[in-house]
Enzyme design. Structure first.
Site, PDB file in Angstrom:
ATOM      1  N   ASN A   1       0.761  -1.172   0.005  1.00  9.24           N
ATOM      2  CA  ASN A   1       0.029   0.113  -0.170  1.00  9.24           C
ATOM      3  C   ASN A   1       0.851   1.317   0.052  1.00  9.24           C
ATOM      4  OD1 ASN A   1      -2.831  -0.697  -0.180  1.00  9.24           O
ATOM      5  ND2 ASN A   1      -3.059  -0.898   1.837  1.00  9.24           N
TER       6      ASN A   1
ATOM      7  N   ASP B   1      -6.411  -1.863  -3.241  1.00 12.07           N
ATOM      8  CA  ASP B   1      -7.882  -2.456  -3.293  1.00 12.07           C
ATOM      9  C   ASP B   1      -8.131  -3.294  -4.357  1.00 12.07           C
ATOM     10  OD1 ASP B   1      -8.624  -0.815  -0.927  1.00 12.07           O
ATOM     11  OD2 ASP B   1      -9.581   0.741  -2.271  1.00 12.07           O
TER      12      ASP B   1
ATOM     13  N   GLU C   1      -5.869  -6.966   5.171  1.00 10.10           N
ATOM     14  CA  GLU C   1      -5.541  -7.879   4.248  1.00 10.10           C
ATOM     15  C   GLU C   1      -5.870  -9.413   4.763  1.00 10.10           C
ATOM     16  OE1 GLU C   1      -1.790  -6.896   6.897  1.00 10.10           O
ATOM     17  OE2 GLU C   1      -3.720  -5.953   6.231  1.00 10.10           O
TER      18      GLU C   1
END
Length: 374
Positions: free
Chosen positions: A251, A260, A287
């Site tokens: 991320n 995403d 996650e």
């Protein structure tokens, strides 16, 4: 006693009868019971006192047909069939009264009731057709009776009043039933929309909006159902926790939109490989994902979990912060085959510990722990 008698009005009605038909069944049964009673009375009256033998036989024949209609309602529970019998029987009964009695003894009053019967039990459209055909014959007979009926007192004015009264009754009955049916359709439509809205809310409450997998809230419910199913079938029962390796680094490096997208791709793999009715998959948050599996051997469960790991790796989603160069997952699995006690918390802890071991041993692997009992 009254309750037992009132059950007669609900002949033909059961738990599967639509609400829109219950009213028609009740009205039909009331018509059948009341009309049958009066047909016997008038049949005896016409036969014994007035000596109108033709009318008496018509009354008694109509009585028998109405009894048969009542019998078919209870036997077949067919509103359509019973309504057709009653409508045709009433049609010819009233025509016979008009033809034979020729307006005497207030018999023309009974003609007013035909559209009520035909429209209420058949519906506005079909009942209107019955009524129009019926009045076509009645008005023709009545018109030919001008100057003849009632010792000649039946004149054009009497005929006009008769036509106007019946047309008014037909108009009122038709539009009442038509409006009622429209209101019922609108009510049914609103109920359907309400049920769809409730279903959508319920689905939203148990679904993760990003991945469309079940959420953590629904895990407890599904665990209970699957556990009982596995116990019933004496299957191997597995619960696993899946974690995307180094996802925070992914991320930070690629951005949350890419993160995403990666979560969705992992979820798609889980859905694809766990399509059986016996399987369920959930997003726990972030996650982390979880799954429930049932199989007739421990090896089959191991094969499915390993397929999930290898398929996600084969997606080759670039991850430069991972030593594997792509997104990978670690999976901890808890398997039982002894169903002494249902305990999600214990299986969760065992699977979580197995996941921790998989991550500390280098990630991109699975760890399976089989426990003898919960």
């Amino acid at each position: 006693m009254f309750e037992n008698f009132s059950k007669v009005f609900y002949f033909g009605v059961d738990d599967n009868t639509p609400n829109s038909e219950i009213r028609k069944f009740v009205f039909l049964n009331i018509i059948l019971l009341i009309t049958s009673f009066f047909l016997v009375v008038f049949g005896v009256y016409n036969f014994v006192l007035t000596h109108h033998y033709q009318v008496a036989w018509v009354d008694l024949l109509a009585f028998v047909i109405f009894l048969y209609a009542l019998y078919t309602v209870e036997r077949d529970r067919s509103l359509k069939q019973a309504a057709l019998i009653v409508s045709i029987n009433s049609f010819f009964l009233l025509l016979a009264l008009v033809y034979f009695i020729q307006g005497a003894e207030f018999t023309l009053v009974w003609v007013l009731f035909f559209p009520i019967i035909a429209i209420f039990i058949n519906g506005s459209k079909k009942g209107l057709i019955f009524s129009l055909v019926f009045y076509l014959f009645v008005f023709y007979i009545a018109y030919n009776g001008i100057g003849v009926w009632l010792d000649g007192s039946w004149d054009c004015a009497s005929f006009a009043r008769f036509v106007a009264a019946n047309c008014a009754m037909l108009f009122i009955t038709y539009f009442f039933e038509h409006s009622f049916e429209a209101a019922q359709r609108e009510l049914a439509k609103n109920r359907t929309m309400q049920q769809q809205y409730i279903s959508a809310l319920k689905e939203a409450s148990i679904t993760d909006p990003l991945t469309q997998l079940y959420n953590r809230r629904h895990l407890d419910t599904m665990f209970h159902e699957k556990f009982l199913k596995a116990k019933e079938n004496n299957s191997y029962f597995a619960f696993f926790i899946l974690d995307i390796d180094h996802f925070k680094d992914y991320n930070d490096n690629y951005g949350h939109i890419a993160g995403d997208t990666a979560l969705k791709e992992v979820a798609d793999v889980l859905q694809e490989l766990m399509r059986r009715e016996a399987d369920s998959v959930f997003r726990l948050g972030g996650e982390e994902f979880a799954g429930i599996l049932m199989a007739d051997s421990e090896e089959k469960i191991t094969h499915v979990v390993e397929s999930i790991r290898s398929t996600i790796e084969a997606l080759a989603i670039e991850h430069c912060k991972s030593k594997f160069g792509c997104i990978t997952v670690s999976i901890g699995v808890c398997i039982i085959h002894n169903f002494q006690e249902e305990n999600l918390d214990k299986m969760y802890k065992v699977a979580d510990s197995a996941l921790y071991e998989a991550k500390t041993e280098g990630r991109n692997q699975i760890r399976i722990v089989k426990i003898s009992t919960l």
